[in-house]
Design an enzyme around this catalytic site. Sequence first.
Site, mmCIF file in Angstrom:
data_model
loop_
_atom_site.group_PDB
_atom_site.id
_atom_site.type_symbol
_atom_site.label_atom_id
_atom_site.label_comp_id
_atom_site.label_asym_id
_atom_site.label_seq_id
_atom_site.Cartn_x
_atom_site.Cartn_y
_atom_site.Cartn_z
ATOM 1 N N GLN A 1 0.858 -1.204 0.000
ATOM 2 C CA GLN A 1 0.000 0.000 0.000
ATOM 3 C C GLN A 1 0.888 1.247 0.000
ATOM 4 O OE1 GLN A 1 -3.378 -0.005 2.639
ATOM 5 N NE2 GLN A 1 -3.637 -2.208 2.445
ATOM 6 N N ASP B 1 4.862 -9.941 -12.878
ATOM 7 C CA ASP B 1 4.011 -8.776 -13.159
ATOM 8 C C ASP B 1 4.913 -7.589 -13.479
ATOM 9 O OD1 ASP B 1 4.930 -7.826 -10.698
ATOM 10 O OD2 ASP B 1 3.140 -8.494 -9.629
ATOM 11 N N LYS C 1 0.260 -9.071 -15.936
ATOM 12 C CA LYS C 1 -0.750 -9.517 -14.954
ATOM 13 C C LYS C 1 -1.820 -8.459 -14.703
ATOM 14 C CE LYS C 1 -0.196 -9.160 -10.177
ATOM 15 N NZ LYS C 1 0.490 -9.432 -8.897
ATOM 16 N N THR D 1 -0.398 -14.933 -7.949
ATOM 17 C CA THR D 1 0.446 -14.320 -8.985
ATOM 18 C C THR D 1 1.334 -15.360 -9.653
ATOM 19 O OG1 THR D 1 0.412 -12.220 -7.793
ATOM 20 C CG2 THR D 1 2.232 -12.557 -9.345
HETATM 21 C C1 R5P Z 1 2.565 -7.717 -6.048
HETATM 22 O O1 R5P Z 1 2.724 -6.866 -6.862
HETATM 23 C C2 R5P Z 1 3.676 -8.497 -5.367
HETATM 24 O O2 R5P Z 1 4.931 -8.213 -5.888
HETATM 25 C C3 R5P Z 1 3.402 -9.968 -5.442
HETATM 26 O O3 R5P Z 1 3.455 -10.365 -6.793
HETATM 27 C C4 R5P Z 1 2.044 -10.291 -4.912
HETATM 28 O O4 R5P Z 1 1.737 -9.485 -3.838
HETATM 29 C C5 R5P Z 1 1.955 -11.721 -4.496
HETATM 30 O O5 R5P Z 1 0.694 -11.949 -3.937
HETATM 31 P P1 R5P Z 1 -0.089 -13.276 -4.260
HETATM 32 O O6 R5P Z 1 0.852 -14.419 -3.975
HETATM 33 O O7 R5P Z 1 -1.265 -13.243 -3.337
HETATM 34 O O8 R5P Z 1 -0.519 -13.210 -5.688
#
Ligand code: R5P
Length: 312
Positions: free
Chosen positions: A96, A168, A191, A225
């Site tokens: 955040q 991403d 992403k 992700t």
């Molecule tokens: C987001 O931009 C972070 O770098 C991670 O890719 C993300 O927070 C991973 O979260 P999750 O495993 O829940 O997709």
Amino acid sequence: MGLTLLAGSANLPLARAIARDLGLPLGDRVLDRFPDGELDIRIGRSVRGEDVYIVQPTSPPIEQHLLELLFLSDACRRAGAGRITAIVPYFGYARQDRRARGREPLGARLVADLMKASGIDRVVALDLHTAAIEGCFGSPLEHLSAVPLLADIVRSWTGVGAVIVSPDLGAVKLAERYARILSLPVAIAHKTRVSGSEVSVRSIVGDVGGRAPIVVDDMISTGGTVEAAVKALLDAGCLPDVAVVATHALLVGQAADRLADLPIRRFVSTDSVQAATSAPLHRETVSLVPLLADAIRRLHVNESLADLLASA
Ligand code: R5P
């Protein structure tokens, strides 16, 4: 100034190991709760004039761990500590760091402000979501990186047919750092986040056909992700020989099961947060103890941390 090392409850194995490395006892403190659930915290011995380091990742349950850190710091400050440094190997709310939509809080800024208000003079954090988050901190931030340590492990088994994959757009700089260290090409997954635990990958940018992907990220929370990136990579023709490398393995909810269903041969992370799962994921864990103990040693004698920083 003497050196005092304290810890909250978030990652005691890490804090104890840092204490061993420094040749110090882990400071005595009471970390209890009153019957109504309020924290009941007390430092066990005098910290007047001391150079205090509090080891506490603000990992889930985040509010509990954050409040323990704030209360420990406030107790030290009121007890006359000379200087207070928070060692926060995983910094909750780092994502955040900006307001994605209107009428949202700026969580990272508020947490940094609370740390400052509790008397923390300096924060040592590790592989934060973005480098720009430093702008949220009113007090000095030492942004260390475990990337060189993680890349060393990858180097021991990776070959020329590998490709570093950013899952991403936000992790592109991180992927480029790994790629530079390991002399490998980079591919990027495009992403879109659907919800807190679901994401979709629209396309893969870069040449992944016939290559073994190494997906790198700062953190893995729900695994959404990585799951979406790996599925898109397989669709794009990469080898079913996937490695995942991330500094912070939160692995909340069903994350480990979710990842165990994919052809992930290697999963490398650090011990920044205490493992919350015993699910069937074959994990290699890189210890942060030498890095964090070294940082504490240097800070205590006001030596440079330049070569340990994420910007190095
Ligand atoms: C987001 O931009 C972070 O770098 C991670 O890719 C993300 O927070 C991973 O979260 P999750 O495993 O829940 O997709």
